[in-house]
Every structure is written in C-alpha cells, then in structure tokens.
Write an enzyme that holds these catalytic residues in place. Structure first.
Site, short mmCIF file in Angstrom:
data_model
loop_
_atom_site.label_atom_id
_atom_site.label_comp_id
_atom_site.label_asym_id
_atom_site.label_seq_id
_atom_site.Cartn_x
_atom_site.Cartn_y
_atom_site.Cartn_z
N GLU A 161 0.80 -1.22 0.00
CA GLU A 161 0.00 0.00 0.00
C GLU A 161 0.84 1.28 0.00
OE1 GLU A 161 -2.96 -0.34 3.10
OE2 GLU A 161 -4.04 -1.91 2.01
N GLU A 280 -4.95 -8.54 -0.67
CA GLU A 280 -5.72 -8.36 0.57
C GLU A 280 -7.16 -8.09 0.19
OE1 GLU A 280 -4.48 -5.38 3.37
OE2 GLU A 280 -2.36 -5.89 3.19
#
Length: 829
Positions: A161, A280
C-alpha cells in the site's frame, strides 16, 4: 424472496474459483507464537491454502538485516534464524509464502517513520544497492535451504500500500517506482523464473496509481509478471472505545472498482491479460471491526468469492487468524479481528464460507449455474456441490427460498454376450432414478454463531476452559444428512435460508449396500413393515387425507367365524403423519349403530365436505339384501351416526363397495357394485342422490374392463376406487382374469367422471386369499396403493391383513405393475 434454479447439467458457466490460492497474515514474526501456529493449522486442515502473505519480512523482530562495525567501518550481515523457523512451520502445514518484500529494517531505513503497534519502518532505503543485496541474499538463502525449483514458485510482491502515507513515506509514487524497479531487477538477477509484481495499492487512489504503475513499467520496459491491489468494502468506520463500527457498501460498487483495474491494464497492449492478484481483501480494513466476527460477514463474503475470480487470478483474504497486533494486543477473543479464526482457536462463521467454496473445487467437475445467491457445480461422478447464501448490506429480515431442479443423467453399461458370459460392449446415456446421499452444512445466526454464545456467557475477556469449549461447540455448522431418490431424471432440492445464512450441499450418488439381514430403517423404526395392523385382522383399506394426516378406514375380520363366512361387525380407523407411526382410533362405526342392519360390515370409504365427514358402508339389511349406509361425524375419527335408512337400496347383491369422489365442479359421485359397476350423482348434502338421474349402470365392455372370467364377461369384479389425478379419472378395482382363481388389481381411465372407460392394465397380481381391495392416495408428495393379503399368522380367505406399497405414475399418467411390498419408508418432514 423465492427463486427457482433449473440445471440440465450440460451448462458451462464461467467461474474461476481461487478461494484457496492465498491467505493473509499479520506480521511474519507472529508466526513464532504457538497460538498463531495452532490457528494456521486449523485453517489448513479445514481449507488448505496454497500461499500465505504477510507484512514485516524485513522488520527488526525478524532480525534478518544486521549491521556491525569493524575498525570504524560498518559491515552488513544477515541472520536467517527466525526466517527459517517461520518458513519451516509454513511448509510443515502445507503452505508456501507469497513473499511481500517489506518493511524497511530500521538500520537500512532513510527515515524514522513507522506504522502500527510493532513499529514497522515505512521509509525508502538509505541505499538502494544495500536494499538490493538484502533482497538477493534472502532469496538465495531460501533457495539454498528449500531448493531452487521450489522457491521460484513463490510469488514476490514489492511493498504494501505505497499509495498511503502511513505505509510509504509521503506516498511518493515516483519513489515507489524507483523501489519497484530496483527490487524487480534484484529478484530477476537471482533467478529469472521468479514472478514479481506490485504495486499492492488499496482503494481510493487505486486508479491513478495503477495507471501510473503501468505507464512506468511501459516506459522502463519492465516485463512485470502480475499486478497487485487490495479490496475492502465498507464505509469509513466510526470509532467507539476499542472498536470501529463500519457499514458495508453494496457489492456491485466494489466489483465495478475492481474491473477498472482490469481495464487499465488491458489498455496497454504488452500487458493485456496480465494476471491481477488481490493480495488483501475483506469487508472492513481495520482490525477492530466487530463486523468481522458475524454471520453477516460470512454471507456477504460468499457473494464476493463467487465474483472475485471474474477479473482476478487470485484473492487473498486478510487474514487467516486473529493473532494480529497492528493496534496492539486485543483485549477479548471477539474484538473484530480480521481473522477466520478468533483467539482461542474459535472458528468464525466466515471460515465456513471459505471451507464451502474450497469444497466446490475438490472434485473434478464444472460450474453449471452461478448468480448472486448460489453456485452449482456438476461433478464428473454424477453428483452436485452447491453453495448458497442470503446476504444483505443492512439487516432487513430477508428470507430466501431456493428450489433446485437438477438433472440426474448417469452413464449405464449395457451388457451382452452368449451363454453365462457377460460382455460390456457399449455405453449409453439414460435418465435413471438415482439414489443420493445429501450432506447439508448450514451456517446462520441460529445454528453456528460463536459470537452469540460468547455474548450470552457475559462476554468474558478471558474465557475459562469450560467457556471456551462451549463457544467452540456453538461455532460448528449444523450438519444434516438424508437419502433421496431422483424421479424421471430430475432431482429436486429445496432450501429456506435465513438472513446472513450460508449453506453447502454435497449431493452424492449413493446406493445402499446392506449386510445380509441388516435393515437401518427397521433399527431406526423408520420403516412400516407390512401388514400395517398386526394385533387384529383387517381388510378393505380406504385411505383419506385430511390436513397433515392420512386416515385409513378398514374393515375387521373377526377371529371366530359364524357359518364359515366373513364375520365382520365394525369399522376401524388408523391415522399417521409419516406412514410409519400409526395411531389406533379404535371402532368408529359398527352394526350396532345401524338399527336396520344385521350383518356384513364390508368395504367402506370416507370423505369430507361442509365441515362433516361421511363414511359410506355396505351392510346386510335385516329384511334381506345388501344396501349402502352412511355414517356422519364432525371428526374423521368418529363416532359416526347412522342416517337411519340406506342411501342406496336395490335389494340385491350389487349394492356393495362404495367409492366416493367430489369433482372440481363440486359434483360428487358414488360408484359401487358387484358384478356390475354403477354410480349415482350425490347431492351437495352427501346423504342423498339425484333421483331424476337415478342409478346409472356403466356399460360392461371389454374395451372398458378387458375380457375376464367374472359374471359380466369382463375382468371387473368389485371393490372400485374412483379418483382424479391431474386431468385423468381413474377406476381401480378388484378383477378376475381369464382362468384366474383369485382377484388381482386392474385399472381403467377416462377423460370424464362418467366414462366411457378405457382399460389400462393390471397393476397388482393375484391375491393369495381370493379377494383383494384397493385404496389409492397421494400423501405429502408420495403415491400409495393400499391392499389386503393373508400375511398375518393365521391369515386366510376370511382373515386378511391390510398392506401398503409406494408407487409412481408414468409421465403419461399410466400405472405400471406394482409389486406387493414389504412396507414403506417414513416420510421425512
């Protein structure tokens, strides 16, 4: 909400089921804990993921990157002690890493920015060359320890991220691209076969980041192997104490967002079709959202699992367990953690959703149906596996009723050959009535809800051993099995699914092969063995369905004969809800209740109308001849009261064996007779008939009743049973074939309640006690033929016993031969 799902079995529906490709974990250093290992072991035993992805490979708690000084010079060394322990434990449990390269070792970091309770450093390296050496040394160590051919199959992802400031300093896109290129180059230098991807972005700014990443790879001519991103589906959480409460967003919004990534990648010719890995996904993106512990989470994610494979090669649930410390050590087992398993090794409802979808791919087969509530797999062995769910964004009390119609084609072997040898020479496809074992596993808020058990126990922060055991008992799916049989090549399955419920069906072709003498139904008292009544002799069965019960009216053969003839003085009634457990209602009507009769309480039939029950009974009058009496009652089990006079009285033998039926237009008919078949049109009061029409004699022709040896020259003898099914009128009766000594059962049909009748054939062979008397009824989806034999001890011509056989109609409504039966199975409610 109701839905019908019809499957022929030859459909080909796209469904990429990658449920078990990868699962997430908290930072890798947690793998050194026993609770972590126990939770992962449970998940692997139930689901068996192929890969595991987590943060913190290079964080300080893994102790891989080390610096020391010699003569004022900084030296670098690597310590793989903990890495080996973690990898060994993974491989021991049959799972391999999806390697995420990050975060930054503090001694290699360019800054001090950290994230989470465990302080993972999220700044670029102070030296990209030293970072590359770290990556290469780590991969080479893994290859040396576990083998090149093994390790090169482990996917490699660069960072996590980077589009969030907390995970990458200033969310600097260009700096991340620099990191990616350096890392990609280092990995490929170790072995070109490694698959490397990124940028592992989450929602919000995913579109510009994905586009920017693809443009960078295009400009730099980087042959990236796959693209990664994340997928969460809730609004911003609202904090309260230790928790954050988040509302789910409509699933379609998330699917549209995911598809945008596919479109961006495919807009680059050289990257078109490049695999996308969702490394994810979950509902909420915080590790303290109570939603994660609920059945709602399980049902919502079922729909996600049915759709995520449309654009994505894989999708990794975040996470397998609740040993997870981003915001510190949780206070209670149910704290809204990401995991499929709560601390204490308590399976959450969502675990079973993943387990059910894994079962869809365990056997060879294909998807034949998929929509927003269900997935149906047709297996090569002829069975089916189904998952269905009832998801809602906001609780609304929605009930889901699903009706499946599944084709049951099976491959049969045709045997041929001369003499005693049998040779299989061809295969044919044929629709057969296949027997199945159905395994049902249900997870809803009533059957599998450990969160509720924990709450009911007072929400103990640290459950005792006894409390933990009880919570685990409440965390198991409700399991039910039953045996069923397909009919005419079709198998039907119904399911009522409560809101937030998930259900799995395994439908297995299965034929019972019992040991000699063993009867499960007999052991479980789920089989009604013929004769039905064993304490007295009974005959002339007349079934009637009222409400949820079947009432069976019978005559009674007395033990002691008078004048060596049928001695029958009363009528009795038995009733059942399941065809196995029968209630004896005793004598409901007798000759003592009929002042004008003195003998021969013979074959009756009952019917209900206008809130009353009418029992039509042939009797012998005191002044001679047979006649038909009527008993009237407010209850199907009597007592019945005589009219005081006969309904039908011609003064001859013919007035016996009445059968009564009310047609769709309200007209009631009473057929009766031996040797001729006759009828009257009953008035609405059911105790009188149309005198203008009178008693009608049915033409006794061979076309109607076949050639026979009875007095009319036809096979029709006595005991008619008149009814209608669909658009066909049936007359089943005791018949006399040519050269036959005893009665058999035959039937004729008509398109009108008054004929003309057309002979249909024999449906049951000769009786061993001269007479046989039919009673036909449909009850709870089953068709039954009642008859009598002499099978009880002491049975004879004058001592008979009532029996029953289940049968099915042919597609055209005709009836095939029905064998005398040992009994019938219980009807399962």
């Amino acid at each position: 909400m109701e839905k019908r799902v019809k499957v022929l079995g030859n459909e080909k529906v796209p469904f990429h089921n990658a449920v078990d490709f990868c699962v997430g974990t908290g930072r890798m250093g947690l793998a050194l804990q026993k609770e972590y290992y126990d939770q992962l072991k449970m998940v692997q035993e139930e689901i068996g993921f192929q890969h595991i992805r987590g943060h913190g490979l290079f964080c300080d708690d893994m102790a891989i990157y080390q610096e020391y000084e010699v003569n004022g010079k900084t030296k670098v060394e690597y310590n793989f002690t903990y890495l080996d322990r973690v990898m060994d434990s993974y491989l021991e449990l049959g799972i391999r890493p999806f390697i995420e390269l990050g975060f930054m070792p503090s001694k290699l970091a360019s800054g001090t920015q950290t994230i989470f309770y465990w302080k993972g450093n999220t700044t670029p390296p102070k030296s990209y060359e030293m970072w590359q050496e770290l990556v290469k040394a780590t991969l080479r160590h893994l290859m040396e320890r576990y083998g090149n051919e093994e390790v090169v199959t482990w996917p490699v992802e660069v960072w996590n991220e980077p589009n969030l400031r907390g995970f990458w300093y200033m969310a600097d896109m260009q700096e991340y691209f620099r990191l990616f290129k350096a890392t990609f180059t280092a990995v490929k230098e170790v072995d070109e076969r490694f698959k490397v991807g990124g940028p592992a972005v989450c929602g919000g700014s995913d579109k510009p980041w994905i586009k920017g990443f693809m443009e960078f790879c295009h400009q730099e001519k980087i042959p990236v192997d796959f693209v990664t991103r994340h997928h969460y589906t809730t609004e911003l959480p609202k904090p309260d104490g230790h928790y954050g409460y988040a509302e789910i967003t409509p699933a379609e919004h998330g699917f549209e967002n995911l598809h945008s990534t596919r479109e961006i990648i495919d807009s680059f010719e050289e990257y078109k079709g490049l695999p996308i890995h969702i490394t994810e996904f979950n509902t909420s993106y915080i590790p303290n959202c109570p939603l994660h512990d609920t059945n709602q989470n399980a049902a919502y994610l079922a729909r996600q699992l049915s759709r995520l494979g449309e654009d994505n090669e894989s999708y990794s649930y975040w996470t397998f367990g609740d040993v997870f410390e981003e915001q510190g050590v949780p206070f209670t087992p149910f704290h809204g953690g990401f995991g499929l398993v709560a601390n204490g090794c308590i399976p959450k409802p969502t675990l079973w959703t993943f387990s059910f979808f894994k079962k869809l791919k365990e056997k060879a087969g294909k998807c034949v149906y998929r929509d927003d509530e269900t997935v149906v797999m047709k297996l090569e062995d002829g069975g089916y596996r189904i998952v269905a769910w009832n998801e809602s964004v906001q609780r609304c009390g929605k009930q889901l009723k699903l009706h499946y119609e599944l084709q049951t084609e099976v491959e049969l072997e045709c045997a041929s050959g001369a003499g005693g040898d049998k040779k299989v020479d061809e295969h044919v496809q044929n629709k057969q009535d296949v027997e199945y074992c159905i395994i049902k596993k249900l997870v809803d808020e009533e059957t599998c809800n450990p969160l509720k058990v924990w709450h009911d126990l007072g929400e103990p922060a640290n459950p005792s051993k006894e409390q933990l055991a009880l919570i685990k008992d409440g965390a198991k799916p409700f399991v039910e099995t039953k045996r069923v049989k397909g009919e005419k090549g079709v198998f039907c399955l119904d399911v009522d699914l409560k809101e937030h419920g998930v259900v799995y069906f395994d439908i297995i072709p299965s034929k019972v092969k019992s040991d000699r003498g063993y009867s499960y139904e007999r052991v479980m008292q789920r089989f009604c063995k013929n004769p039905i009544v064993t304490d007295i002799y009974t005959a002339d069965p007349a079934p009637m369905v009222h409400g949820d019960r079947l009432y069976l009216y019978v005559t009674h053969d007395e033990d002691e004969l008078i004048n060596d003839f049928y001695t029958m003085l009363d009528w009795r009634c038995y009733s059942t809800k399941d065809m196995v457990n029968w209630t004896d209602h005793g004598v409901i009507f007798s000759l003592d209740d009929i002042p004008w009769a003195d003998d021969r309480a013979w074959a009756p039939q009952a019917i209900q109308r206008n809130g009353k029950f009418y029992l039509y009974c042939p009797v012998h009058k005191k002044d001679g001849g047979m006649a038909i009496a009527v008993g009237v009652s407010d209850s199907p089990t009597g007592p019945f009261k005589d009219l005081g006079y006969p309904l039908v009285d011609e003064g001859d033998w013919n007035d016996i064996d009445p059968t009564v039926f009310i047609d769709d237009d309200g007209q009631a008919y009473l057929y009766f007779g031996n040797p001729n078949l006759r009828y009257v049109l009953l008035n609405e009061d059911m105790i009188s008939y149309n005198q203008e029409v009178g008693i009608v004699n049915v033409p006794m022709t061979e076309e109607s009743f076949a050639k026979g040896s009875h007095m009319t020259g036809t096979s029709y003898g006595e005991g008619p049973w008149f009814y209608k099914r669909k658009d066909i009128y049936y007359m089943v009766y005791a018949a006399f074939g040519v050269d036959q000594k005893n009665e058999h059962l035959a039937y004729s049909t008509s398109t009108s309640p008054t004929g003309p009748w057309v002979y249909g054939g024999v449906i049951m062979g000769e009786s061993g006690v001269f007479t046989i008397h039919p009673g036909v009824v449909d009850f709870k989806g089953h068709s039954y033929l009642f008859y009598h034999t002499g099978d009880l001890p002491g049975g004879s011509l004058f001592h008979r016993s009532v029996c029953v056989a289940e049968f099915t109609y042919n597609e055209d409504g005709s009836i095939g031969t029905i064998e005398k039966s040992d009994g019938v199975y219980r009807i399962e409610e």
